[in-house]
Scaffold this active site. Structure first.
Site, PDB file in Angstrom:
ATOM      1  CG  ASP A  20     -15.008  11.785   0.692  1.00  0.00           C
ATOM      2  OD1 ASP A  20     -14.061  12.296   0.067  1.00  0.00           O
ATOM      3  OD2 ASP A  20     -16.181  11.747   0.255  1.00  0.00           O
ATOM      4  CG  ASN A  22     -11.835  14.015  -2.830  1.00  0.00           C
ATOM      5  OD1 ASN A  22     -12.577  13.233  -2.223  1.00  0.00           O
ATOM      6  ND2 ASN A  22     -11.065  13.630  -3.831  1.00  0.00           N
ATOM      7  CG  ASP A  24     -14.140  11.138  -4.052  1.00  0.00           C
ATOM      8  OD1 ASP A  24     -14.280  10.840  -2.838  1.00  0.00           O
ATOM      9  OD2 ASP A  24     -13.167  10.746  -4.730  1.00  0.00           O
ATOM     10  CG  ASP A  28      -9.604  11.354   0.397  1.00  0.00           C
ATOM     11  OD1 ASP A  28      -9.209  11.746   1.513  1.00  0.00           O
ATOM     12  OD2 ASP A  28     -10.565  11.866  -0.211  1.00  0.00           O
ATOM     13  CG  ASP A 189      -4.585 -10.097   0.604  1.00  0.00           C
ATOM     14  OD1 ASP A 189      -5.447  -9.975   1.496  1.00  0.00           O
ATOM     15  OD2 ASP A 189      -4.844 -10.479  -0.553  1.00  0.00           O
ATOM     16  CD  GLU A 248      -6.079 -12.528   4.849  1.00  0.00           C
ATOM     17  OE1 GLU A 248      -7.295 -12.389   4.931  1.00  0.00           O
ATOM     18  OE2 GLU A 248      -5.484 -12.620   3.747  1.00  0.00           O
TER      19      GLU A 248
HETATM   20  C1  NOJ Z   1      -8.022 -11.103   2.018  1.00  0.00           C
HETATM   21  C2  NOJ Z   1      -8.522  -9.700   2.088  1.00  0.00           C
HETATM   22  O1  NOJ Z   1      -8.666  -9.331   3.427  1.00  0.00           O
HETATM   23  C3  NOJ Z   1      -9.819  -9.662   1.312  1.00  0.00           C
HETATM   24  O2  NOJ Z   1     -10.527  -8.461   1.489  1.00  0.00           O
HETATM   25  C4  NOJ Z   1      -9.520  -9.912  -0.137  1.00  0.00           C
HETATM   26  O3  NOJ Z   1     -10.713  -9.953  -0.870  1.00  0.00           O
HETATM   27  C5  NOJ Z   1      -8.776 -11.240  -0.313  1.00  0.00           C
HETATM   28  N1  NOJ Z   1      -7.718 -11.412   0.641  1.00  0.00           N
HETATM   29  C6  NOJ Z   1      -8.178 -11.335  -1.685  1.00  0.00           C
HETATM   30  O4  NOJ Z   1      -7.141 -10.423  -1.825  1.00  0.00           O
END
Ligand code: NOJ
Length: 472
Positions: A20, A22, A24, A28, A189, A248
């Protein structure tokens, strides 16, 4: 020359919880830039940035409202450019998370171009029995429009319709935007989830209570998803510098992941098989064998921002031994921030929990906040961290561990430095142990208190030699 990613150590930066700059309470991009030298010292080859795009944060960035910008919480596009340049100047590759399965419901498309999403008319009630991965049905009624929309995750994360060519075109543009900015690739993802069964057929019941793996879902992993990755592979191939696509793809059997790694599709996919194993020699050996037999290139993962930390899963001593196992295995390795510090899963008070899983299951599932607490850099902890750091973390901080040879951090550093690169071969070893050779190193892991004689020890996970690398 072989592509850089074939044997890389990737370090996962969970942006909100890394550094972090800044004050907050939230990590970042400038914070990451300021810590690149730490990553150089650690010896990693690449970083994977979790989503930093504008987002309402319903799923902490995995609900993207604009795919081609930076959320002000994390900085600006200029900060991003600076981070890439600074990383490249240090020979660190950067891959970014891309979230193509769903957008945020705050994405303008959701209001202006609903045809990009999976929807169904409301007349006959719920379109089918599909459940959300996080409790409740996967459909939410949009009363105004008189239709349901699909969300495999939270209602704030509507699923895109990948049968629609416009979605593909939009993502081609998004990928190009980041490739042109210099990213070395993407972590994709829910890569197996994009294309849904077009007939919206029911899924078999009963549904499992814990749904990390997608084994049970019949609505996804559709043949057409492979066309998407063939397109993306062509698109990335047109760029120089070995850009990489990492999927993934969450199945417990790696044979189901293999089709995603055909030569004209993804370069890599996470192999989560070790994540599903207990700390048991036979289970881990079978998992390694199964992965190596099933996949053309095998990656290794023990932790990420969705699963319980290994110190908590296996125990402290075991987690140290697991580090030597992980970093001796052949192929790309993913290390999740804080894994190198031996952080445990944090048992947060309910009022501090923010993961939508916790809320959506009425607290029945605690969710993933416990592995997402900002990592400790100094003895003095951060009072306003967005998830509270436990007091004991002073001793786990980077400052506390640096230069202490017996620390977790120095173990990871040494292991990354000495990591073997040659061919892999099992050695015969007594029950309750695993042993394998790579180059002139033998890696021996003891899962019980019995010890086998090892050669000239180069690196040991602890004084009891729970795991060692020995010179042959
Ligand atoms: C897999 C991601 O690693 C996870 O963190 C996320 O909640 C789900 N896909 C949905 O995008």
């Amino acid at each position: 020359m072989a592509e850089w990613w074939r044997d890389a150590v990737f370090y996962q930066v969970y942006v909100r919880s890394f550094a972090d700059s800044n004050g907050d309470g939230v990590g970042d991009l400038p914070g990451i830039t300021s810590k690149l030298d730490y990553l150089v010292d650690l010896g990693v080859d690449a970083i994977w940035l979790t989503p930093f795009y504008p987002s309402p944060g319903a799923d902490h960035g995995y609900d993207v409202a604009d795919y081609v910008d930076v959320d002000p919480l994390f900085g600006t596009l200029a900060d991003f450019d600076e981070l890439i340049a600074a990383a490249h100047a240090r020979d660190i590759h950067v891959i970014v998370d891309i979230v193509p399965n769903h957008t945020s419901s705050a994405h303008p498309w959701f209001t202006e171009k609903r045809s990009l999403y999976v929807t169904a008319p409301a007349e006959n009630g719920l379109p089918n029995n599909w459940p959300s991965n996080w409790g409740g049905p996967a459909w939410t009624l949009d009363e105004e429009r008189g239709e349901y929309y699909l969300h495999l995750f939270a209602p704030e994360q509507p699923d895109l319709d990948w049968h629609n060519g416009d979605v593909r075109d939009e993502f081609d543009k998004i990928l190009r935007f980041w490739l042109d900015r210099g990213v070395d690739g993407f972590r994709i993802d829910v890569a197996h989830g994009l294309v849904k069964d077009g007939a919206l057929r029911d899924e078999p019941e009963p549904f499992p209570a814990v749904r990390f793996s997608s084994d049970w879902r019949t609505a996804i992993d559709q043949p057409e998803v492979h066309d998407v990755y063939r397109d993306w592979r062509r698109l990335t191939n047109a760029y120089d510098g070995d850009r990489v696509l990492v999927g993934e793809v969450v199945f417990s059997e790696q044979a189901r992941v293999a089709p995603y790694l055909r030569p004209d599709e993804l370069h890599l996919a996470f192999n989560f098989s070790l994540v599903f194993q207990d700390w048991d020699a036979d289970a881990i050996r079978s998992s390694i064998d199964e992965s190596r037999a099933a996949l053309p290139i095998v990656t290794w993962v023990l932790e990420n921002h969705d699963v319980t930390r290994i110190v908590t899963r296996f125990g402290e001593r075991e987690a140290r031994a697991a580090a030597l196992l992980l970093l001796a295995l052949p192929g790309p390795v993913f290390v999740y921030q804080g894994q190198e510090l031996g952080l445990e899963e944090v048992d947060l008070p309910d009022e501090a929990r923010q993961d939508p899983i916790f809320r959506r299951t009425n607290g029945e599932r605690k969710g993933r906040d416990g592995c997402r607490v900002p990592i400790p850099w100094t003895h003095g902890l951060q009072a306003n961290a967005w998830l509270p750091q436990p007091a004991g973390w002073s001793e786990r901080s980077v400052e506390a561990q640096t230069g202490r040879p017996e620390s977790f951090l120095e173990l990871y550093r040494r292991a990354i430095e000495l990591r073997p690169h040659g061919a892999f071969a099992w050695r015969e070893s007594p029950p309750g142990t695993l042993a394998f050779d790579r180059d002139d190193l033998t890696c021996v892991v003891h899962f019980t208190d019995e010890r086998t004689p090892v050669g000239d020890v180069v690196l040991a996970s602890d004084d009891e030699q729970t795991a060692v690398w020995a010179r042959r």
